[in-house]
Design an enzyme around this catalytic site. Sequence first.
Site, PDB file in Angstrom:
ATOM      1  N   HIS A   1      -2.135  11.028   0.603  1.00  0.00           N
ATOM      2  CA  HIS A   1      -2.091   9.862   0.232  1.00  0.00           C
ATOM      3  C   HIS A   1      -1.832  10.041  -1.292  1.00  0.00           C
ATOM      4  CE1 HIS A   1      -3.592   6.059   1.813  1.00  0.00           C
ATOM      5  NE2 HIS A   1      -3.140   6.662   2.949  1.00  0.00           N
TER       6      HIS A   1
ATOM      7  N   GLU B   1       0.776  -1.249  -0.024  1.00  0.00           N
ATOM      8  CA  GLU B   1      -0.073  -0.179  -0.097  1.00  0.00           C
ATOM      9  C   GLU B   1       0.961   1.437   0.234  1.00  0.00           C
ATOM     10  OE1 GLU B   1      -2.966   0.070   3.095  1.00  0.00           O
ATOM     11  OE2 GLU B   1      -3.249   2.103   2.772  1.00  0.00           O
TER      12      GLU B   1
ATOM     13  N   LYS C   1      -7.089  -1.121  11.679  1.00  0.00           N
ATOM     14  CA  LYS C   1      -6.432  -1.443  10.141  1.00  0.00           C
ATOM     15  C   LYS C   1      -5.356  -0.360   9.914  1.00  0.00           C
ATOM     16  CE  LYS C   1      -5.981  -1.267   5.491  1.00  0.00           C
ATOM     17  NZ  LYS C   1      -5.087  -0.186   4.925  1.00  0.00           N
TER      18      LYS C   1
ATOM     19  N   ASP D   1       4.403 -14.600  11.504  1.00  0.00           N
ATOM     20  CA  ASP D   1       2.761 -15.317  10.954  1.00  0.00           C
ATOM     21  C   ASP D   1       2.007 -13.911  11.118  1.00  0.00           C
ATOM     22  OD1 ASP D   1       0.274 -16.283  10.799  1.00  0.00           O
ATOM     23  OD2 ASP D   1       1.142 -18.149  11.742  1.00  0.00           O
TER      24      ASP D   1
HETATM   25  P1  NDP Z   1       9.485 -23.969  15.121  1.00  0.00           P
HETATM   26  O1  NDP Z   1       8.817 -25.223  15.091  1.00  0.00           O
HETATM   27  O2  NDP Z   1      10.470 -23.929  13.552  1.00  0.00           O
HETATM   28  O3  NDP Z   1      10.254 -23.959  16.411  1.00  0.00           O
HETATM   29  C1  NDP Z   1      11.182 -23.129  16.741  1.00  0.00           C
HETATM   30  C2  NDP Z   1      12.384 -23.997  16.968  1.00  0.00           C
HETATM   31  O4  NDP Z   1      13.575 -23.230  16.847  1.00  0.00           O
HETATM   32  C3  NDP Z   1      12.538 -24.645  18.575  1.00  0.00           C
HETATM   33  O5  NDP Z   1      11.584 -25.849  18.506  1.00  0.00           O
HETATM   34  C4  NDP Z   1      13.954 -24.603  18.606  1.00  0.00           C
HETATM   35  O6  NDP Z   1      14.271 -25.980  18.303  1.00  0.00           O
HETATM   36  C5  NDP Z   1      14.771 -24.021  17.526  1.00  0.00           C
HETATM   37  N1  NDP Z   1      15.314 -22.535  18.395  1.00  0.00           N
HETATM   38  C6  NDP Z   1      16.702 -22.261  18.097  1.00  0.00           C
HETATM   39  N2  NDP Z   1      17.042 -21.194  18.636  1.00  0.00           N
HETATM   40  C7  NDP Z   1      15.885 -20.829  19.549  1.00  0.00           C
HETATM   41  C8  NDP Z   1      15.725 -20.061  20.580  1.00  0.00           C
HETATM   42  N3  NDP Z   1      16.581 -18.957  20.688  1.00  0.00           N
HETATM   43  N4  NDP Z   1      14.413 -19.895  21.138  1.00  0.00           N
HETATM   44  C9  NDP Z   1      13.424 -20.800  20.874  1.00  0.00           C
HETATM   45  N5  NDP Z   1      13.510 -21.874  19.778  1.00  0.00           N
HETATM   46  C10 NDP Z   1      14.900 -21.787  19.134  1.00  0.00           C
HETATM   47  O7  NDP Z   1       8.639 -22.885  14.947  1.00  0.00           O
HETATM   48  P2  NDP Z   1       7.412 -22.263  16.156  1.00  0.00           P
HETATM   49  O8  NDP Z   1       7.281 -23.290  17.121  1.00  0.00           O
HETATM   50  O9  NDP Z   1       8.149 -21.160  16.541  1.00  0.00           O
HETATM   51  O10 NDP Z   1       6.001 -22.394  15.277  1.00  0.00           O
HETATM   52  C11 NDP Z   1       6.048 -21.104  14.295  1.00  0.00           C
HETATM   53  C12 NDP Z   1       5.140 -21.607  13.211  1.00  0.00           C
HETATM   54  O11 NDP Z   1       4.112 -22.481  13.451  1.00  0.00           O
HETATM   55  C13 NDP Z   1       4.963 -20.356  12.174  1.00  0.00           C
HETATM   56  O12 NDP Z   1       5.354 -20.796  10.862  1.00  0.00           O
HETATM   57  C14 NDP Z   1       3.522 -20.483  12.472  1.00  0.00           C
HETATM   58  O13 NDP Z   1       2.988 -19.869  11.070  1.00  0.00           O
HETATM   59  C15 NDP Z   1       3.239 -21.866  12.398  1.00  0.00           C
HETATM   60  N6  NDP Z   1       2.012 -22.198  13.085  1.00  0.00           N
HETATM   61  C16 NDP Z   1       1.097 -21.250  13.454  1.00  0.00           C
HETATM   62  C17 NDP Z   1      -0.039 -21.923  14.112  1.00  0.00           C
HETATM   63  C18 NDP Z   1      -1.140 -20.835  14.576  1.00  0.00           C
HETATM   64  O14 NDP Z   1      -0.778 -19.571  14.776  1.00  0.00           O
HETATM   65  N7  NDP Z   1      -2.265 -21.199  15.328  1.00  0.00           N
HETATM   66  C19 NDP Z   1      -0.638 -23.013  14.066  1.00  0.00           C
HETATM   67  C20 NDP Z   1       0.495 -24.018  13.553  1.00  0.00           C
HETATM   68  C21 NDP Z   1       1.568 -23.464  12.890  1.00  0.00           C
HETATM   69  P3  NDP Z   1      15.357 -26.766  18.964  1.00  0.00           P
HETATM   70  O15 NDP Z   1      15.334 -26.298  20.469  1.00  0.00           O
HETATM   71  O16 NDP Z   1      15.188 -28.091  18.859  1.00  0.00           O
HETATM   72  O17 NDP Z   1      16.801 -26.190  18.524  1.00  0.00           O
END
Ligand code: NDP
Length: 406
Positions: free
Chosen positions: A358, A71, A245, A261
């Site tokens: 705008h 936009e 908005k 997200d």
């Molecule tokens: P991930 O599943 O990718 O989890 C993040 C991973 O990053 C952790 O499990 C951890 O794995 C690793 N990590 C590395 N550094 C860090 C840190 N400093 N702090 C925390 N974790 C770290 O993503 P999210 O769990 O964040 O989920 C987000 C995604 O889920 C988005 O893409 C979203 O769109 C989607 N989603 C959203 C929904 C909703 O909003 N309703 C529903 C379902 C999905 P490790 O510790 O093993 O290295």
Amino acid sequence: MIKKYYEMTPDERLASLNLLEQDKQYLHNHQDSIHEQLVENYISDLNVPIGILKDIQLNGKSYNVPMAIEEPSVIAAANYGAKLLKTGGGIKATLSSPTVMIGQIMFKNIDFEEINIFVKSNQVQLFKTAQMAKPSIYKRGGGLKSVHARQVSKKQVSIDFMIDTKDAMGANIVNTILEAELVLFNMYESNIVGAILSNYATAQVVTITGSVAIPAVGGKQAAQKIVELSEFGQNDCYRATTENKGTFNGISAVVLATGNDWRAVEAGGHAYASRHGKYQSLTSWHIDGNLLVGTLKLPISVGIVGGAISAMPQSQINLAICNIDSADELRSVIGAVGLAQNLAALKAIANGGIQRGHMRMQYRALALQIGANKNEIPELVSKLVAEAYVDESIAKMKLMELRNET
Ligand code: NDP
């Protein structure tokens, strides 16, 4: 053997679409091998412009913030709002502490007292299960912080798990833990409706406050008008929706640029705007002496790792531009941009409407639409700004005039 659609390459999918060859080529040229791995049935990328909000002052630090938005005027307005907020000493952010995600296991046809007692008497097991389900988040200092039963209706109960997902947005982390916890509720299996995170992230609320010197907004009368507009947004859903908005113009542009997200943030924000039983503006403004003081309050559920953020180089580059070290810092920056965006919009309305500001940007888009080239756009836009009324045919006529003059 014929491939299933999801087994095709992006180019095979493009070939199967009823498109002009030049359009297929365009989409082909905008393919990205990483993005192909991110979503199903991938064909190409949608390119959204990214611009910079230069120097927004937050908690004593200056940020350059990338904003991804199609936009016109939004980025210019955010820059202006941020500049105004410097006149009052910069923006301050405060956060829920710790910022935790909420996960729900939902029950039907159940007595609240019974499940409440069950949850209270099984705390040790509930915490142990969470740790076993996601040990790595515990190593990072996160994990389950508390769990309690919450009565939803006479026969509906939610068990709310408050989970610190550190620098990840945490949707997957929360869902992993919840699914492991389900086993503990085996005896209530027939009562379980489902288990999933909540996007109503009330334990990730960001409060942003900022002040503007009244002369900077055009004097006492203009400041008073901004306050009156803000009050309107507290009472009128029609105004509140438009105001929010506008605030989300800034918020969502940063959320998107950083690979987060935006549906999650918007859903949570709109729910929060309705927390008092009616939909209201997320911001409020009042006058305090020589200052116009604004507050923005909403839950912001974002991460700097995980999800698509770690997969998309552009998100990481945008986070690097912003010089962000933690999810909490990103939440604060996003909120600050929201407040700056809101202020710029309110000031424009208070000073006679947003169209004037705008139009220059809208006319650039119109000039592109009618085929003006890069060198013609500035002069064409100046001609259009001077017109009392502009539409596509007038723009075309002005472009012809311009071409005849040169
Ligand atoms: P991930 O599943 O990718 O989890 C993040 C991973 O990053 C952790 O499990 C951890 O794995 C690793 N990590 C590395 N550094 C860090 C840190 N400093 N702090 C925390 N974790 C770290 O993503 P999210 O769990 O964040 O989920 C987000 C995604 O889920 C988005 O893409 C979203 O769109 C989607 N989603 C959203 C929904 C909703 O909003 N309703 C529903 C379902 C999905 P490790 O510790 O093993 O290295």
